[in-house]
Design an enzyme around this catalytic site. Structure first.
Site, PDB file in Angstrom:
ATOM      1  N   HIS A 252      41.188  24.529 102.516  1.00  0.00           N
ATOM      2  CA  HIS A 252      40.974  24.757 101.135  1.00  0.00           C
ATOM      3  C   HIS A 252      42.315  24.716 100.357  1.00  0.00           C
ATOM      4  O   HIS A 252      42.016  24.297  99.076  1.00  0.00           O
ATOM      5  CB  HIS A 252      40.589  26.406 100.938  1.00  0.00           C
ATOM      6  CG  HIS A 252      39.838  26.682  99.745  1.00  0.00           C
ATOM      7  ND1 HIS A 252      40.017  25.643  98.648  1.00  0.00           N
ATOM      8  CD2 HIS A 252      38.864  27.657  99.272  1.00  0.00           C
ATOM      9  CE1 HIS A 252      39.051  25.957  97.638  1.00  0.00           C
ATOM     10  NE2 HIS A 252      38.675  27.400  98.054  1.00  0.00           N
TER      11      HIS A 252
ATOM     12  N   ASP B 283      22.669  12.092 102.728  1.00  0.00           N
ATOM     13  CA  ASP B 283      21.981  11.673 103.403  1.00  0.00           C
ATOM     14  C   ASP B 283      22.606  10.468 104.050  1.00  0.00           C
ATOM     15  O   ASP B 283      23.102   9.445 103.720  1.00  0.00           O
ATOM     16  CB  ASP B 283      20.750  10.935 102.794  1.00  0.00           C
ATOM     17  CG  ASP B 283      19.595  10.247 103.449  1.00  0.00           C
ATOM     18  OD1 ASP B 283      19.860  10.005 104.734  1.00  0.00           O
ATOM     19  OD2 ASP B 283      18.605   9.796 102.769  1.00  0.00           O
TER      20      ASP B 283
END
Length: 435
Positions: free
Chosen positions: A155, A366
């Site tokens: 992070h 995708d």
């Protein structure tokens, strides 16, 4: 759930990183970000019979290509946590065979399931966590041919928006898309690094509570969200605002029952679109401001009042807020911006930390065999020690019009929270993602 590691390697960029880019200095906003592991797991139905080998090769090739654009992701954090050594060390990439059917596991998901599908522990302990890497990947292959791609990000180098951008770009490359995939590295010049900030600075990390926790998923469908919006009597409330307000209202009941008088809800706010003109959406790094709304734990706090509190505080992160942190004098502006939120957090009896990934487009990732059937983070399992206690993580539902809330609370708090009438009325607890 038994699993076997099939392979392990470092996937490196397909072309070398130029010499002038081999040291990536983190920005001031990166410096103040917690040095924690953020896991993301995407679950997919089978790409088709006898296509697993092709799928793994495609994932590695496309990852290698995209790392030439997201070159810091293939690097290693420096010992002082102030830069990334970008000499194409690569992203650890493992393939794991899981002796189970994905559809069976998702009928009634075990809270521990996501922890078994990621390549490292979710911890602040560097030896158990990412050990210098910026990102790691584990591809889990199930007996049915289903796939779960487990990733872990540091992070301190990237925020949620950048993580989703990276996954989207990787997926677009895998399906041979012509979509642009090169991020914008302006954060270093906008928010130059400040030597005065200790490399140990981690305010959010210091607020995180440790202890035995319970995690439940509360899913709000479109109908429930519509009812909450109507009940708020607020002009054009967002689904995130009304869901957060309801969760905060129920948390207040749990807080009050545990003898606490003041509670606070805090969340990071994406600053890219708060600047004027807005920063490019493809900016790499951490671009977040900290919002914090507090209130006394009154028994009958109106939903609309809480929506207004959340909205008003988030709206303080505006053009002026961003401008104060720009350039060489940005540290003084950063302190000025954070001081009100930090003061409220320190004064509150209870703090609920919230992160929302709604509308980031994670369900559009995708790789060429369809969109994810589910997406999870990796929070604490029930009755386990958690570094993320009293935290909430929000994401879209697969349909795109609902909200899934992962709520991790102290055991005593969850016992009260899950039995508050409003949460039982508007949310489904721990439903199957296949429903």
């Amino acid at each position: 759930m038994e699993s076997v590691i099939i392979s392990k390697e470092n996937v490196k960029p397909s072309s070398p990183t130029p010499l002038h880019l081999q040291s990536y200095k983190i920005s001031m906003l990166d410096q103040i970000c917690p040095n924690m592991v953020v896991p993301v797991i995407l679950y997919f139905s089978s790409p088709g019979e006898n296509l697993i080998s092709h799928t793994i090769d495609s994932l590695k090739r496309s990852l290698s290509f995209i790392l030439t654009r997201f070159y810091p992701v293939a690097g290693r954090i420096s010992e002082d946590d102030l830069s990334v050594d970008c000499k194409d060390q690569g992203v650890p990439f493992s393939v794991v065979k899981v002796a189970a059917r994905l559809s069976d596991l998702l009928k009634n998901p075990d809270p521990q399931l996501p922890m078994r599908l990621i390549p490292c522990a979710v911890t602040n302990d560097e030896k158990l966590g990412m050990n210098g890497t910026i990102a790691m990947t584990q591809v889990n292959i199930f007996e049915c041919g289903g796939i779960a791609i487990g990733t872990a990000f540091r992070h301190k180098i990237v925020d949620g928006f950048t993580m989703v951008s990276f996954l989207s770009a990787w997926a677009a490359t895998a399906r041979v898309s012509s979509e642009p995939v090169c991020p914008n590295y302006i954060s270093q010049s906008l928010f130059p690094q400040k030597e005065e900030i200790s490399n140990q600075a981690d305010f959010v990390g210091s607020v995180l509570k440790m202890g035995k926790s319970i995690m439940h998923r509360f899913v709000f469908d479109a109908s429930a969200i519509g009812q909450l919006k109507a009940a708020s009597n607020i002009k054009r409330p967002t689904r995130v605002e009304v869901v957060l307000a309801l969760i905060w209202k129920c948390f207040m009941v749990a807080s009050l029952s545990n003898g606490k008088q003041v509670s606070l809800i805090s969340q990071p706010v994406n600053m890219r679109r708060r600047a004027r003109p807005p920063f490019p959406s493809d900016c790499f790094g951490n671009f977040v401001g900290l919002s914090a709304a507090s209130s006394t734990n009154e028994d009958k706090k109106e939903l609309g009042h809480l929506v207004k509190e959340i909205r008003d505080d988030a709206n303080k992160i505006d053009h002026d807020y961003v401008n104060r942190m720009l350039g060489d004098k940005g540290l003084l502006g950063c302190i000025e911006n954070l001081q009100p939120s930090v003061s409220k957090i320190l004064e509150a009896d209870d703090v609920l930390l919230v992160t929302s990934w709604c509308s980031l487009g994670i369900y559009n990732v995708d790789f060429g065999w369809g969109k994810p059937i589910w997406m999870t983070r990796c929070e604490a399992g029930n009755n386990s020690e958690s570094i993320f206690m009293n935290c909430v993580w929000l994401n879209d539902t697969r349909s795109g019009d609902g909200v899934e809330a992962w709520v991790v609370l102290d055991e005593k708090y969850m016992e009260v929270f899950e039995n508050v009438e409003e949460i039982k009325t508007y949310a489904s607890k721990d439903p199957s993602p296949l429903d």
